[in-house]
Design a protein around this motif. Sequence first.
Motif, mmCIF file in Angstrom:
data_model
loop_
_atom_site.group_PDB
_atom_site.id
_atom_site.type_symbol
_atom_site.label_atom_id
_atom_site.label_comp_id
_atom_site.label_asym_id
_atom_site.label_seq_id
_atom_site.Cartn_x
_atom_site.Cartn_y
_atom_site.Cartn_z
ATOM 1 N N GLY A 16 -8.080 -6.888 -3.140
ATOM 2 C CA GLY A 16 -7.632 -5.716 -2.391
ATOM 3 C C GLY A 16 -6.132 -5.702 -2.182
ATOM 4 O O GLY A 16 -5.468 -4.672 -2.353
ATOM 5 N N SER A 34 -4.198 -2.245 5.662
ATOM 6 C CA SER A 34 -4.408 -3.320 4.701
ATOM 7 C C SER A 34 -3.898 -4.652 5.238
ATOM 8 O O SER A 34 -4.525 -5.703 5.049
ATOM 9 C CB SER A 34 -3.701 -2.976 3.386
ATOM 10 O OG SER A 34 -3.724 -4.049 2.484
ATOM 11 N N SER A 40 -8.440 -0.545 -2.655
ATOM 12 C CA SER A 40 -7.729 -1.653 -2.026
ATOM 13 C C SER A 40 -8.218 -1.891 -0.601
ATOM 14 O O SER A 40 -8.516 -3.027 -0.202
ATOM 15 C CB SER A 40 -6.222 -1.370 -2.016
ATOM 16 O OG SER A 40 -5.531 -2.291 -1.209
ATOM 17 N N LEU A 77 -4.121 -4.773 -5.331
ATOM 18 C CA LEU A 77 -4.013 -3.337 -5.607
ATOM 19 C C LEU A 77 -3.075 -2.625 -4.641
ATOM 20 O O LEU A 77 -2.446 -1.622 -5.003
ATOM 21 C CB LEU A 77 -5.398 -2.679 -5.503
ATOM 22 C CG LEU A 77 -6.446 -3.054 -6.540
ATOM 23 C CD1 LEU A 77 -7.789 -2.411 -6.173
ATOM 24 C CD2 LEU A 77 -6.023 -2.604 -7.934
ATOM 25 N N GLY A 78 -2.955 -3.137 -3.410
ATOM 26 C CA GLY A 78 -2.377 -2.356 -2.330
ATOM 27 C C GLY A 78 -0.921 -1.971 -2.421
ATOM 28 O O GLY A 78 -0.588 -0.792 -2.583
#
Length: 384
Positions: A296, A209, A266, A299-300
């Motif tokens: 994204g 991510s 995510s 959410l991660g």
Amino acid sequence: MIGRLLGCAAGAFLSIGLLIPAVPRYLTGPLGQQAGMVGVSLAVTAAAGVLARPLAGRVADRAGRRTALCAGALLLSGTSLALLAVGQLPLFFVLRGVAGVGEALAYVGLATLASDHRRPGAAINHFSVVVNAGLLTGPVIAETLYAASGFAAVWITAAAVALGSAALGLTLPKTMSPDTESASPDPGTGRAQLYHTSALRPGFGYLASVWGYTAISAFLPLHLAALGGGSGGLHFLVYGGVLVAVRLAGHRLLATAAPARLAVASLLLTGTGSILLAAWPSPVGTWCAIALIGAGQGLGLPVFLRMAVHGLPAGERGSAVATTTAFFDVGFLSAALALGVLADRFGLAGGFALAGAVSTAGALLFLPVRHNEHEGAPLDHSPH
């Protein structure tokens, strides 16, 4: 109790955020360095943080979360105040390294306290919102302080808010979870774990991510310049706004939904946004990409932390939090170096495409998603 924890987090990360624009300007101004030294400074701080996180996890698990966060906040305060007297580059780098240790201790102590809460999913999410708020508002305040009174005002303010965080931290309990008091090292080893195996999968997901995040944090200004746009201040503001909005509006989802599903979402959002920067090099495409990456990233982190501490006794959560968050620094450093080399050889689009591919591939770590996956249960320690 959660209010005081969030107050500590606000002070610590506002202190860090205040230095984001001031450190590069100080390096290239009073210290007379070239722009390349800004990257070295970031690397020193990040490397120190990576090396310190295992120690921070051990301190949080053995000496208490309060000890870790107060020690970290005091280091942040002291290193900021010491900048008033710094006139040489080696000492400046030493202070930035010590600040990296302080950030690691403060973050791990605070995040582990949040994981101890009777509703850890919600507490971790609220904590992450406050962290991002501090990092986003700090630069704005720093620019105002610098315009009014120069670097000294920034250093003193950063030191003061970090000291306030440490003082407030003294009012918090050693831990919010009663079983921490009786926690002991792993049987047969005689010592606490430095790296926790339960955090490796979410940690690698977090690393993937971070590649998407690094694509915009390091290279968005260059991308906008190539498109004939500005420096990216408004874009970063929108990115931060989307991230915080997702965490606030989706707090129930983030606290209760199956983490593996959210992790996949995510990583796919972040990856798609990064690829969009390469595939649609235009102002509209950039805005769309920023929104996707912000969603994204929103959410991660709460999801990866939930996965890391799920089902662990309190005496191991500090190690799990430290292990997971260490992947941020590793991911940022590796991505910045790799994407920089790729951008030099193939242009910015090549770097964005690689970042998107890494983030998207990270979703494979959490597939297939099953309805009965044990990590999908809400992290709620309250009595039923």
